[in-house]
Every structure is written in C-alpha cells, then in structure tokens.
Design a protein around this motif. Sequence first.
Motif, PDB file in Angstrom:
ATOM      1  N   LEU A  49       0.884  -1.138   0.104  1.00 48.51           N
ATOM      2  CA  LEU A  49       0.009   0.138   0.134  1.00 48.51           C
ATOM      3  C   LEU A  49       0.859   1.198  -0.056  1.00 48.51           C
ATOM      4  N   ASP A  50       1.993   1.241   0.935  1.00 42.61           N
ATOM      5  CA  ASP A  50       2.685   2.581   0.757  1.00 42.61           C
ATOM      6  C   ASP A  50       3.452   2.708  -0.296  1.00 42.61           C
ATOM      7  N   ASP A  51       3.970   1.643  -1.120  1.00 45.32           N
ATOM      8  CA  ASP A  51       4.750   1.688  -2.411  1.00 45.32           C
ATOM      9  C   ASP A  51       3.772   2.460  -3.215  1.00 45.32           C
ATOM     10  N   ALA A  52       2.451   1.812  -3.354  1.00 48.64           N
ATOM     11  CA  ALA A  52       1.650   2.382  -4.468  1.00 48.64           C
ATOM     12  C   ALA A  52       1.338   3.775  -4.186  1.00 48.64           C
ATOM     13  N   ILE A  53       0.834   3.977  -2.869  1.00 45.79           N
ATOM     14  CA  ILE A  53       0.493   5.473  -2.589  1.00 45.79           C
ATOM     15  C   ILE A  53       1.556   6.347  -2.839  1.00 45.79           C
ATOM     16  N   THR A  54       2.966   6.159  -2.544  1.00 45.23           N
ATOM     17  CA  THR A  54       3.901   7.157  -2.921  1.00 45.23           C
ATOM     18  C   THR A  54       4.590   6.819  -4.416  1.00 45.23           C
ATOM     19  N   GLY A  55       3.959   6.195  -4.842  1.00 46.39           N
ATOM     20  CA  GLY A  55       4.606   5.687  -6.291  1.00 46.39           C
ATOM     21  C   GLY A  55       5.955   5.229  -6.350  1.00 46.39           C
ATOM     22  N   ASN A  56       6.087   4.087  -5.463  1.00 46.54           N
ATOM     23  CA  ASN A  56       7.245   3.339  -5.552  1.00 46.54           C
ATOM     24  C   ASN A  56       7.154   1.859  -5.699  1.00 46.54           C
ATOM     25  N   LEU A  57       6.204   1.511  -6.203  1.00 47.76           N
ATOM     26  CA  LEU A  57       5.978   0.095  -6.367  1.00 47.76           C
ATOM     27  C   LEU A  57       7.197  -0.340  -7.114  1.00 47.76           C
ATOM     28  N   PRO A  58       7.820  -1.585  -6.718  1.00 48.88           N
ATOM     29  CA  PRO A  58       8.946  -2.177  -7.411  1.00 48.88           C
ATOM     30  C   PRO A  58       8.830  -2.582  -8.960  1.00 48.88           C
ATOM     31  N   SER A  59       9.688  -2.587  -9.525  1.00 51.26           N
ATOM     32  CA  SER A  59       9.328  -2.549 -11.182  1.00 51.26           C
ATOM     33  C   SER A  59       9.060  -3.991 -11.435  1.00 51.26           C
ATOM     34  N   ASP A  60       9.416  -5.125 -10.595  1.00 53.99           N
ATOM     35  CA  ASP A  60       8.903  -6.534 -10.805  1.00 53.99           C
ATOM     36  C   ASP A  60       7.599  -6.718 -10.147  1.00 53.99           C
ATOM     37  N   PHE A  61       6.854  -5.799  -9.650  1.00 57.11           N
ATOM     38  CA  PHE A  61       5.459  -5.903  -8.935  1.00 57.11           C
ATOM     39  C   PHE A  61       4.556  -6.752  -9.856  1.00 57.11           C
ATOM     40  N   LYS A  62       4.115  -7.678  -9.462  1.00 58.44           N
ATOM     41  CA  LYS A  62       2.542  -8.039 -10.096  1.00 58.44           C
ATOM     42  C   LYS A  62       1.608  -8.466  -9.238  1.00 58.44           C
ATOM     43  N   VAL A  63       0.306  -8.542  -9.723  1.00 57.21           N
ATOM     44  CA  VAL A  63      -0.799  -8.843  -8.649  1.00 57.21           C
ATOM     45  C   VAL A  63      -0.651 -10.372  -8.532  1.00 57.21           C
ATOM     46  N   ASP A  64      -0.617 -10.663  -7.006  1.00 59.90           N
ATOM     47  CA  ASP A  64      -0.563 -12.063  -6.598  1.00 59.90           C
ATOM     48  C   ASP A  64      -1.333 -12.448  -5.732  1.00 59.90           C
ATOM     49  N   CYS A  65      -1.887 -13.716  -5.671  1.00 60.49           N
ATOM     50  CA  CYS A  65      -2.338 -14.257  -4.458  1.00 60.49           C
ATOM     51  C   CYS A  65      -1.290 -15.255  -3.888  1.00 60.49           C
ATOM     52  N   MET A  66      -0.840 -14.684  -2.817  1.00 54.47           N
ATOM     53  CA  MET A  66       0.540 -15.066  -2.196  1.00 54.47           C
ATOM     54  C   MET A  66      -0.042 -16.156  -1.035  1.00 54.47           C
ATOM     55  N   ASP A  67       0.290 -17.471  -1.139  1.00 54.82           N
ATOM     56  CA  ASP A  67       0.409 -18.389   0.097  1.00 54.82           C
ATOM     57  C   ASP A  67       1.113 -17.716   1.248  1.00 54.82           C
ATOM     58  N   SER A  68       0.682 -17.666   2.435  1.00 55.08           N
ATOM     59  CA  SER A  68       1.195 -17.529   3.919  1.00 55.08           C
ATOM     60  C   SER A  68       2.390 -18.540   4.166  1.00 55.08           C
ATOM     61  N   GLU A  69       3.461 -18.237   4.657  1.00 51.58           N
ATOM     62  CA  GLU A  69       4.163 -19.079   5.237  1.00 51.58           C
ATOM     63  C   GLU A  69       3.608 -19.747   6.529  1.00 51.58           C
ATOM     64  N   PRO A  70       3.696 -21.164   6.619  1.00 53.92           N
ATOM     65  CA  PRO A  70       2.783 -21.751   7.979  1.00 53.92           C
ATOM     66  C   PRO A  70       3.507 -21.346   9.228  1.00 53.92           C
ATOM     67  N   TYR A  71       2.871 -21.193  10.196  1.00 52.81           N
ATOM     68  CA  TYR A  71       3.465 -20.755  11.680  1.00 52.81           C
ATOM     69  C   TYR A  71       2.712 -22.126  12.342  1.00 52.81           C
ATOM     70  N   VAL A  72       3.351 -22.944  12.469  1.00 50.42           N
ATOM     71  CA  VAL A  72       3.224 -24.247  12.959  1.00 50.42           C
ATOM     72  C   VAL A  72       3.661 -24.389  14.407  1.00 50.42           C
TER      73      VAL A  72
END
Length: 417
Positions: free
Chosen positions: A330-353
């Motif tokens: 959110l901050d990257d988008a709001i401030t115009g600093n999204l990384p050049s390799d950004f892509k919309v993704d549905c990212m799995d969470s790292e399991p906290y077991v």
Amino acid sequence: MKKAISILLVLCFALAMFAGCGSSANSSGSSAANSAPAQTAGDSGTAEASASLPEKTGTIMWLSNLTSGPQYEVYKAYGEAICDQLGYNFTIVYGDTFNDAAGNLTAVTNGMTNDVVGLLASQDGGLSSIMEQYPNLYVAGFASDMLSVFGEGRENAGVLNNDHFLGTVCDGFSHGVDIGNQYFEATLQKGYHRVSLVTFPAFAYPALAEAVVQYQARVDEYNATAADADKITVVGEPLTLEFQPLADSYFLEDGKDDLDAIIAFCAGVQFVYPILATAKINGTCDPRTQVVTSGFDDNKDIVADIGDGKTIAWISISPCENIGYALTLLDDAITGNLPSDFKVDCMDSEPYVIASTEDINNVMSKSMTGTRNVALAQIPVEQVVANCGRNNPNFSFADLQALYHSEQITVASLKNK
C-alpha cells in the motif's frame, strides 16, 4: 463432580467458540486479561520517540474479518505501529459477518473519510463495488485468499484489471491440495493410525473441501504400501460443522470413542477442542485423543493443553506479521514506489506451525503473537519501514515475497531468539 467440571469447562470456552472462527476466519474470543497489553500507536515509552513520528499524510483503513481476540489485537497494534512510522493514521471497520457484498460496502462507506488513501481488505465481498465507488483507493488483501477475485468467473474477477488492486496474502494456503498435504504430513509426524475428519461448509470454504479430498487420497496412497500395523484408518465420513461447535454426541458414534486424533480442517481450537476436552473429563472418549487443527487463543487454560501429550497436538496459523506485507504494498503504491517487478499475486502464507510444548512456550514468551508485544515482532516495525520503496528502492517485489516466506517468520526461528 465430573459433570460439574464439564459444565464449567464448556462455559469457560463458550465465548471463544461463538465469537467466530478463531484466528483463521472470523474472530477469536479470548480475554485480554490473559495476556500482556497490546502496544498501541505512539506507545514508544518516551516523548522524544513520539515527537519523531512523521506528520500524518493520510489514513489506512482495515476492513477486518475479526472483532476481538489475540490476533486481532496484534494486527491492530502492529498495523498502527507501522502506519505511525510511515505517516498514516490507522482505522478499522468491521466486515459483514457473512462476507456479504452490501454489508462490506456499507461498512467501508460508513467509515470513509476524505483522507483514506489505502484499504487493507480481509474480506472480498463487494470489492468490485467498493473500488468502483472509491476509484482512487489502493487495495491490498490480507488474511484472505480473495477467491471471488482470483477464482475463475467469480463475482469480483474484474478487480484483477483495476490498477489500484495490489493482490493479497492468504490466511494459509490458497489451494486445498496444499492444505490436505500439510495435514497429512502432520498425521504422519504424530504417528496417528485412527483419525476422524472435521471441516467447515464448502460453500464458505471451498478450499477445505478440496483439502479433505486430498487428505483422503494421501491416506489411500500411503496405505497401499504401508504395513498393516502402520496403516491409517479414517473413521466414518468427514463431518461438516455448520459454524457450530462439535456436538457432545460425536464421541458416542461408532468408532469415535478410541480415536488417536481428530483432524479438524477448521478453527478447531474454538470449535472442536472444548468438546473434546469435556469428553475426556466425562470419560466418553479415549483420554489420549488429540486434535490437529488451526486457530489460536491465548486463554491460559487452552495454552496449558497445547503440546506434547496434550489435547491440542498441532496448530497451523498464519504469522501475524503478514499485515506488514500488505502495508508495504500500500505504501509503495501510494507513494509511487511500487517495485518494477511487482505483479498482482495471491500469495500463500508461510505456515506458522505449533507442534510441540517447546513451540508453544516459545510463542507465548518470545513472539508478538503470544505476548501481544509489538517489540517482539519477528519482522520488526523498523524492518518493514526500511524495506518500503521510498526508503529502499532496491528492495524488489521478489525480495518482499521472499522475506514473508523466510524462516525469520516461522515458529522454528523462535528457538534461537
């Protein structure tokens, strides 16, 4: 006496059960009195630290799927602390209980102010309408697989074409196959041979239906080559809990009185554990029966029954630090600093077991999740802020995803903390 103790135990856990789906889905109803107080925005301990916070330039709104409980308190405190350092106010509105589109839109509309620049969305109902009504609002998902967006032909699929949508980090795995594999591996790890399966309705959690199928397929595959003494028996048909706790009569069903474990593909800490604990007191189930599940509650009586030889043998949740992933985007988008390799993704969470007594002891003493102390975050607030694009233009999207999939954010890392 057994009956009296049973009644008291059920009463103790009633709030936790009916507050929602624990930490993974809706809410977790534990009392704040059982934990250290949450750190709040600006609670730095010194006037000098408060004075050093940047001037507020806008507000980040969280459309929450939680209303109470340890994880809710941690998300709130950690989110506030990050936003403070980035120069945002942090506000919360509560999503519709059933993720209803109109209800979520109403919640956002009622809480909207003209300085809201970003939305943390933990529910996806009505997301198309929300983004249509507020076209300049950047949206990042958190603790949600956003199936209505990423699922083919779903009602919010059009959101993927909106350049203000930044993707999501799931609460666990987005695909049921991965969930089924994880729970099967836990079954092998614990050495169970007689298990039963419990889940939530497929209409609300389609990935869990897929998980149950995958789990049973893995059992069949394993049994095909295992010695008779090592085979795994799934007792009875999978039980679907319609968002109600397990019935007392469950252990009176054929074969349910001598289970090694209940494999609960749901918030079993709230919906299965209390009834299992009561059944043990009443002598209606095997006293060694355990539960493998998700959900978290820092109630001291529940915590005392987690670990080796205890009723709750294994829990998988998502790291509370995941909210930092969405806030970074959110901050990257709001401030115009999204990384050049950004892509919309549905990212799995790292399991906290949490799979042992050592694990739960470490969580309760060394982690932000167990203590509600933001200073113990496994990704410190300062690290989140430092990795935002405005402060580190070389920190790529791949770097961001790698951080939130690293050992740093796991229970195992607490052993060396």
